[in-house]
Structures are given as structure tokens and as C-alpha cells.
Design an enzyme around this catalytic site. Structure first.
Site, PDB file in Angstrom:
ATOM      1  N   ASP A  85       7.736   4.530 -39.452  1.00 62.01           N
ATOM      2  CA  ASP A  85       7.895   3.075 -39.312  1.00 62.01           C
ATOM      3  C   ASP A  85       9.282   2.691 -38.844  1.00 62.01           C
ATOM      4  O   ASP A  85       9.493   1.608 -38.311  1.00 62.01           O
ATOM      5  CB  ASP A  85       7.593   2.376 -40.638  1.00 62.01           C
ATOM      6  CG  ASP A  85       6.102   2.239 -40.805  1.00 62.01           C
ATOM      7  OD1 ASP A  85       5.452   3.262 -41.072  1.00 62.01           O
ATOM      8  OD2 ASP A  85       5.588   1.122 -40.598  1.00 62.01           O
ATOM      9  N   ARG A  95      -2.380  -2.393 -38.649  1.00 57.75           N
ATOM     10  CA  ARG A  95      -1.271  -1.727 -39.336  1.00 57.75           C
ATOM     11  C   ARG A  95      -0.846  -0.552 -38.460  1.00 57.75           C
ATOM     12  O   ARG A  95      -1.427  -0.272 -37.438  1.00 57.75           O
ATOM     13  CB  ARG A  95      -1.639  -1.309 -40.773  1.00 57.75           C
ATOM     14  CG  ARG A  95      -3.057  -1.088 -41.101  1.00 57.75           C
ATOM     15  CD  ARG A  95      -3.623   0.300 -40.922  1.00 57.75           C
ATOM     16  NE  ARG A  95      -2.670   1.362 -41.029  1.00 57.75           N
ATOM     17  CZ  ARG A  95      -2.644   2.395 -40.218  1.00 57.75           C
ATOM     18  NH1 ARG A  95      -3.526   2.502 -39.228  1.00 57.75           N
ATOM     19  NH2 ARG A  95      -1.757   3.339 -40.359  1.00 57.75           N
ATOM     20  N   GLY A  96       0.222   0.116 -38.929  1.00 59.21           N
ATOM     21  CA  GLY A  96       0.821   1.144 -38.080  1.00 59.21           C
ATOM     22  C   GLY A  96       1.908   0.455 -37.263  1.00 59.21           C
ATOM     23  O   GLY A  96       1.660  -0.597 -36.645  1.00 59.21           O
ATOM     24  N   ALA A  97       3.122   1.044 -37.272  1.00 59.64           N
ATOM     25  CA  ALA A  97       4.268   0.339 -36.693  1.00 59.64           C
ATOM     26  C   ALA A  97       4.036  -0.139 -35.250  1.00 59.64           C
ATOM     27  O   ALA A  97       4.273  -1.318 -34.939  1.00 59.64           O
ATOM     28  CB  ALA A  97       5.505   1.225 -36.801  1.00 59.64           C
ATOM     29  N   ARG A 133       6.104  -8.020 -42.335  1.00 60.75           N
ATOM     30  CA  ARG A 133       6.284  -6.708 -42.992  1.00 60.75           C
ATOM     31  C   ARG A 133       7.707  -6.229 -42.680  1.00 60.75           C
ATOM     32  O   ARG A 133       8.116  -6.249 -41.519  1.00 60.75           O
ATOM     33  CB  ARG A 133       5.242  -5.690 -42.513  1.00 60.75           C
ATOM     34  CG  ARG A 133       3.827  -6.033 -42.993  1.00 60.75           C
ATOM     35  CD  ARG A 133       2.869  -4.877 -42.831  1.00 60.75           C
ATOM     36  NE  ARG A 133       3.088  -3.835 -43.811  1.00 60.75           N
ATOM     37  CZ  ARG A 133       2.488  -2.637 -43.748  1.00 60.75           C
ATOM     38  NH1 ARG A 133       1.660  -2.349 -42.758  1.00 60.75           N
ATOM     39  NH2 ARG A 133       2.717  -1.732 -44.677  1.00 60.75           N
ATOM     40  N   ASN A 189       8.638   6.511 -43.570  1.00 57.26           N
ATOM     41  CA  ASN A 189       7.209   6.564 -43.263  1.00 57.26           C
ATOM     42  C   ASN A 189       6.445   6.334 -44.565  1.00 57.26           C
ATOM     43  O   ASN A 189       7.033   6.214 -45.641  1.00 57.26           O
ATOM     44  CB  ASN A 189       6.830   7.904 -42.628  1.00 57.26           C
ATOM     45  CG  ASN A 189       5.417   7.862 -42.040  1.00 57.26           C
ATOM     46  OD1 ASN A 189       5.052   6.892 -41.369  1.00 57.26           O
ATOM     47  ND2 ASN A 189       4.607   8.866 -42.283  1.00 57.26           N
ATOM     48  N   LYS A 190       5.138   6.259 -44.437  1.00 55.68           N
ATOM     49  CA  LYS A 190       4.267   5.933 -45.572  1.00 55.68           C
ATOM     50  C   LYS A 190       4.640   6.714 -46.822  1.00 55.68           C
ATOM     51  O   LYS A 190       4.903   7.922 -46.753  1.00 55.68           O
ATOM     52  CB  LYS A 190       2.811   6.220 -45.163  1.00 55.68           C
ATOM     53  CG  LYS A 190       1.764   5.978 -46.218  1.00 55.68           C
ATOM     54  CD  LYS A 190       1.821   4.598 -46.831  1.00 55.68           C
ATOM     55  CE  LYS A 190       1.724   3.487 -45.799  1.00 55.68           C
ATOM     56  NZ  LYS A 190       2.067   2.155 -46.372  1.00 55.68           N
TER      57      LYS A 190
HETATM   58  O1  MRU Z   1       1.253   0.636 -44.202  1.00 52.83           O
HETATM   59  P1  MRU Z   1       0.801   1.184 -42.885  1.00 52.83           P
HETATM   60  O2  MRU Z   1      -0.623   1.629 -42.884  1.00 52.83           O
HETATM   61  O3  MRU Z   1       1.120   0.230 -41.752  1.00 52.83           O
HETATM   62  O4  MRU Z   1       1.711   2.480 -42.674  1.00 52.83           O
HETATM   63  C1  MRU Z   1       1.580   3.190 -41.472  1.00 52.83           C
HETATM   64  C2  MRU Z   1       2.414   4.401 -41.403  1.00 52.83           C
HETATM   65  O5  MRU Z   1       3.118   4.742 -42.329  1.00 52.83           O
HETATM   66  C3  MRU Z   1       2.414   5.161 -40.109  1.00 52.83           C
HETATM   67  O6  MRU Z   1       2.660   6.517 -40.329  1.00 52.83           O
HETATM   68  C4  MRU Z   1       3.511   4.612 -39.179  1.00 52.83           C
HETATM   69  O7  MRU Z   1       3.453   3.230 -39.089  1.00 52.83           O
HETATM   70  C5  MRU Z   1       3.403   5.200 -37.818  1.00 52.83           C
HETATM   71  S1  MRU Z   1       1.975   4.660 -36.948  1.00 52.83           S
HETATM   72  C6  MRU Z   1       2.012   5.395 -35.409  1.00 52.83           C
END
Ligand code: MRU
Length: 363
Positions: free
Chosen positions: A246, A54-56, A99, A256-257
Site C-alpha cells: 500500500d 480495495r487494493g492500493a 483510507r 502492506n496488509k
Molecule cells: O485493505 P485492502 O484489501 O485494500 O488491502 C490490500 C492490500 O494490502 C494489497 O496487498 C495492496 O493494496 C496492494 S494491491 C496491488
């Protein structure tokens, strides 16, 4: 120093001569450090959808490696180049829908598709080109994280406290992260830095992942439940907020999250600078504003049950967006690998994306 003095976790790597991948399964952290092999299209889609990776940026890297691994498997079956191209279209479609919010996923797939469209050769040669492109995306991400960290570390003085949300650290990328990169760069330079990590309901990326990677690196980290942030800002405010993204719209609105927007509101109310740290691969010039960014809604059971027993009666309806939009007025600056962008963002983000693309073209 160009690499940290502690081992950064390898989030993904090739396996079986590049026909599959090993990922660090992030659903098991912090209790269990275990890799999982991904070989089929379903494996890659499932790992992205269920946040094993996970994480963009890491989602994009995983899709690129997945496409190349599948292409190598097809080449071993001696398919024709046309058949490989047809299969690629189907894989890209499934992966691209795994996603919806993280634009790095579509960005990475677009890069591999462009590489395939521009090339001629046998299926084996095409698969090799795709694997090179996946490696290039992974390497570039490492370099972009480092550059973001170096730019943003200039915003951080010795002894300061950072608040962050979710996990935008090394676990979310191919390198030292985005929001956590300046923390690592400052720590490498011998500066003391403290981090407040929001727990990040409902999937706890802050308490499970950010706290894990920072404590592993010997950096002081304090976890707070999301609803405690107001009390922290009112009594002992952090010096600065660093978050990832994201997808960043052309005008600087930031997806973002979920929980990032209330953090930005709190930072604004208490005069704490609020920075978004992300590579140019997260900027979507095709989305004029945050209203144009698709927001993922996830399984209600993530709120209803979390990781354990029932927390909410089954009869209750659940509201569960995975991301929110922070309007650009609340963002003090956006840090990409090309520097620190200040409002208004429209011109400088467009220029940063154009420069990054030109640099890539010139090799
Ligand atoms: O749902 P996730 O865990 O993939 O969400 C991740 C985030 O919101 C991060 O802040 C974002 O992807 C940036 S990661 C460098």
C-alpha cells in the site's frame, strides 16, 4: 501474448456517459458477482472506505474516476470554472481521507489536481481533461501490472509454489495485479505454478478474493488460515513469496496488509525469497522510513464479528491495525514496472520514481 486467455474481472468502468461508475462490489465475492453504481461523492467515499473497491492501485483509479464523474455532473449544471475548481477541492479532500495508508489514493488525486491547475477553459472542458487523466491513470496501471508481471516471472521456475498474502491480484488493480501478475504471466507461457493464499484475517481478502480470481483463471490455489503458515514453511516451504504493498517508504520499508510482516519473518527464517511487487505509484519518497507511514486502524467489529455472529465478547478490547510494516532488511527485492530493485533500495527507488515521472511528462 499480451492479455490473459481468461476474462480478467473489470473492477471499475464508466457508466451514464461518464457521469458515474460501475464497480465490481468486492464485499460480495466470492458468492455474488454484482456491480454497483457509484454516482455521488458519498457513494465513492463509502465504496473505498468499506472495501467495495480495495487494493492500493484500484483505490487510486476509483478516486480519479470519481472526481472526473463529479466534475462532469457539475459541468452539466453549467457551473463556472471557478465553481468547479472550488467543488473539486472539497471532493478531493473527502476522497483523500477515505483510507489513510494506500498512497496511490493521494497520488491519483494529486495528478488530477495538477491537471486542473494547469488548464484553462469552461467547466465542460475542464471535466473532459479530468476524465482523460483518469483514463490515463487506469491505462497506465494496466501497463504497470503487465510490466511487473514480466519482470517478476523471471524469478519463477516451472512447477514452483508461490505464497501470497491478502489480494494483490487483478481485483486490486486495473490490470492483472501486482503480486499475482507473475503467476498469470508464467501461466500464460504454459508454466505450471501453484499458489498458497493466506486467508488474511479479518476481512479474508486471501480466501475470498485471491482464491476466487486464481481458481477462475484455472490456477491451482491452496488456502491456509494465517496461523498455518508457520507449519507450511516448516514442512513443505513454498519456493518464493510475492506480496503487494500500500505504500513503500524511500528506504524500502513496506506497508502492506496486516500479516505481511510475520510472513516476511517466516520467509527469512526458512530461507525463502520474499519479494514486494508494486508500481512506482506506491512508492512514497516523502516517507523516509516505514515509521512515517500512517497505519489505518479499522472498526473493531471486523475482528469481533467478521462476516457473521459474535466471535469475541463485546467487553474485550480489540487491536485491529489493517496494515503492518515489513522492514527493508527482510525484503529480498522490490519489483516495480521499471525492473527488479535490490537492496539498498534508497537510490534505485528514487531513480525509478523519477524515470516514471519523466516518461509521463514526455507523453
Ligand atoms: O485493505 P485492502 O484489501 O485494500 O488491502 C490490500 C492490500 O494490502 C494489497 O496487498 C495492496 O493494496 C496492494 S494491491 C496491488
Amino acid at each position: 501474448m499480451n492479455h490473459p486467455p481468461w476474462p480478467i474481472p473489470e473492477t471499475i468502468r464508466w457508466a451514464r456517459e461518464g457521469t458515474s461508475a460501475l464497480i465490481l462490489d468486492q464485499t460480495l465475492l466470492p458468492g455474488v458477482f454484482e456491480e454497483k453504481e457509484l454516482s455521488t461523492l458519498d457513494d465513492f467515499v463509502e465504496a473505498i472506505r468499506n472495501l467495495r473497491v480495495r487494493g492500493a492501485p484500484l483505490i487510486g483509479i476509483t478516486a480519479a474516476i470519481g472526481l472526473a464523474a463529479l466534475a462532469r455532473q457539475s459541468a452539466a449544471e453549467r457551473v463556472t470554472p471557478d465553481e468547479l475548481r472550488a467543488r473539486f477541492a472539497g471532493w478531493a479532500d473527502r476522497l483523500g481521507n477515505a483510507r489513510p495508508t494506500a498512497v496511490n489514493l493521494l497520488w491519483a488525486i494529486r495528478r488530477l489536481r495538477a491537471c486542473l491547475d494547469a488548464a484553462d477553459g469552461t467547466a465542460g472542458e475542464l471535466a473532459a481533461l479530468l476524465a482523460d487523466e483518469a483514463d490515463a491513470i487506469h491505462d497506465e496501471d494496466r501497463r504497470m501490472c503487465r510490466a511487473i508481471g514480466e519482470h517478476a516471472a523471471t524469478l519463477l521456475a516451472d512447477g514452483e509454489a508461490v505464497i501470497t498474502h491478502c489480494n494483490a491480484g487483478s481485483l486490486a488493480t486495473g490490470g492483472i495485479g501486482t503480486a499475482l501478475a507473475p503467476v498469470y504471466v508464467a501461466a500464460e507461457a504454459g508454466r505450471k505454478v501453484r499458489v498458497f493464499a493466506d486467508e488474511t484475517r479479518p476481512l479474508l481478502q486471501g480466501s475470498r478474493l485471491t482464491a476466487w480470481e486464481l481458481s477462475r483463471a484455472g490456477i491451482e490455489v491452496t488456502v491456509l488460515a494465517d496461523n498455518m503458515a508457520g507449519s507450511l514453511f516448516a514442512t513443505d516451504p513454498p519456493d518464493i513469496a510475492f506480496v503487494g504493498s500500500d505504500r513503500i517508504a524511500a528506504n524500502g520499508d513496506v506497508a502492506n496488509k496486516i500479516g505481511t510482516y510475520p510472513l516476511a519473518v517466516l520467509a527469512d527464517r526458512h530461507g525463502v525469497p520474499f519479494y514486494v511487487l508494486a508500481p512506482t505509484s506506491t512508492v512514497d519518497l516523502g516517507a523516509p522510513t516505514g515509521a512515517d507511514i500512517p497505519i489505518e486502524h479499522r472498526d473493531p467489529d471486523e475482528v469481533r464479528r467478521g462476516f457473521g455472529p459474535l466471535l469475541t465478547p463485546e467487553a474485550a478490547r480489540i487491536y485491529s491495525p489493517a496494515f503492518d510494516i515489513t522492514p527493508h532488511e527482510l525484503v529480498t527485492g522490490i519489483v516495480t514496472e521499471r525492473g527488479i530493485h535490490r537492496p539498498p533500495y534508497t537510490g534505485s527507488l528514487a531513480a525509478a520514481v523519477a524515470e516514471a515521472e519523466a516518461e509521463r511528462r514526455s507523453g
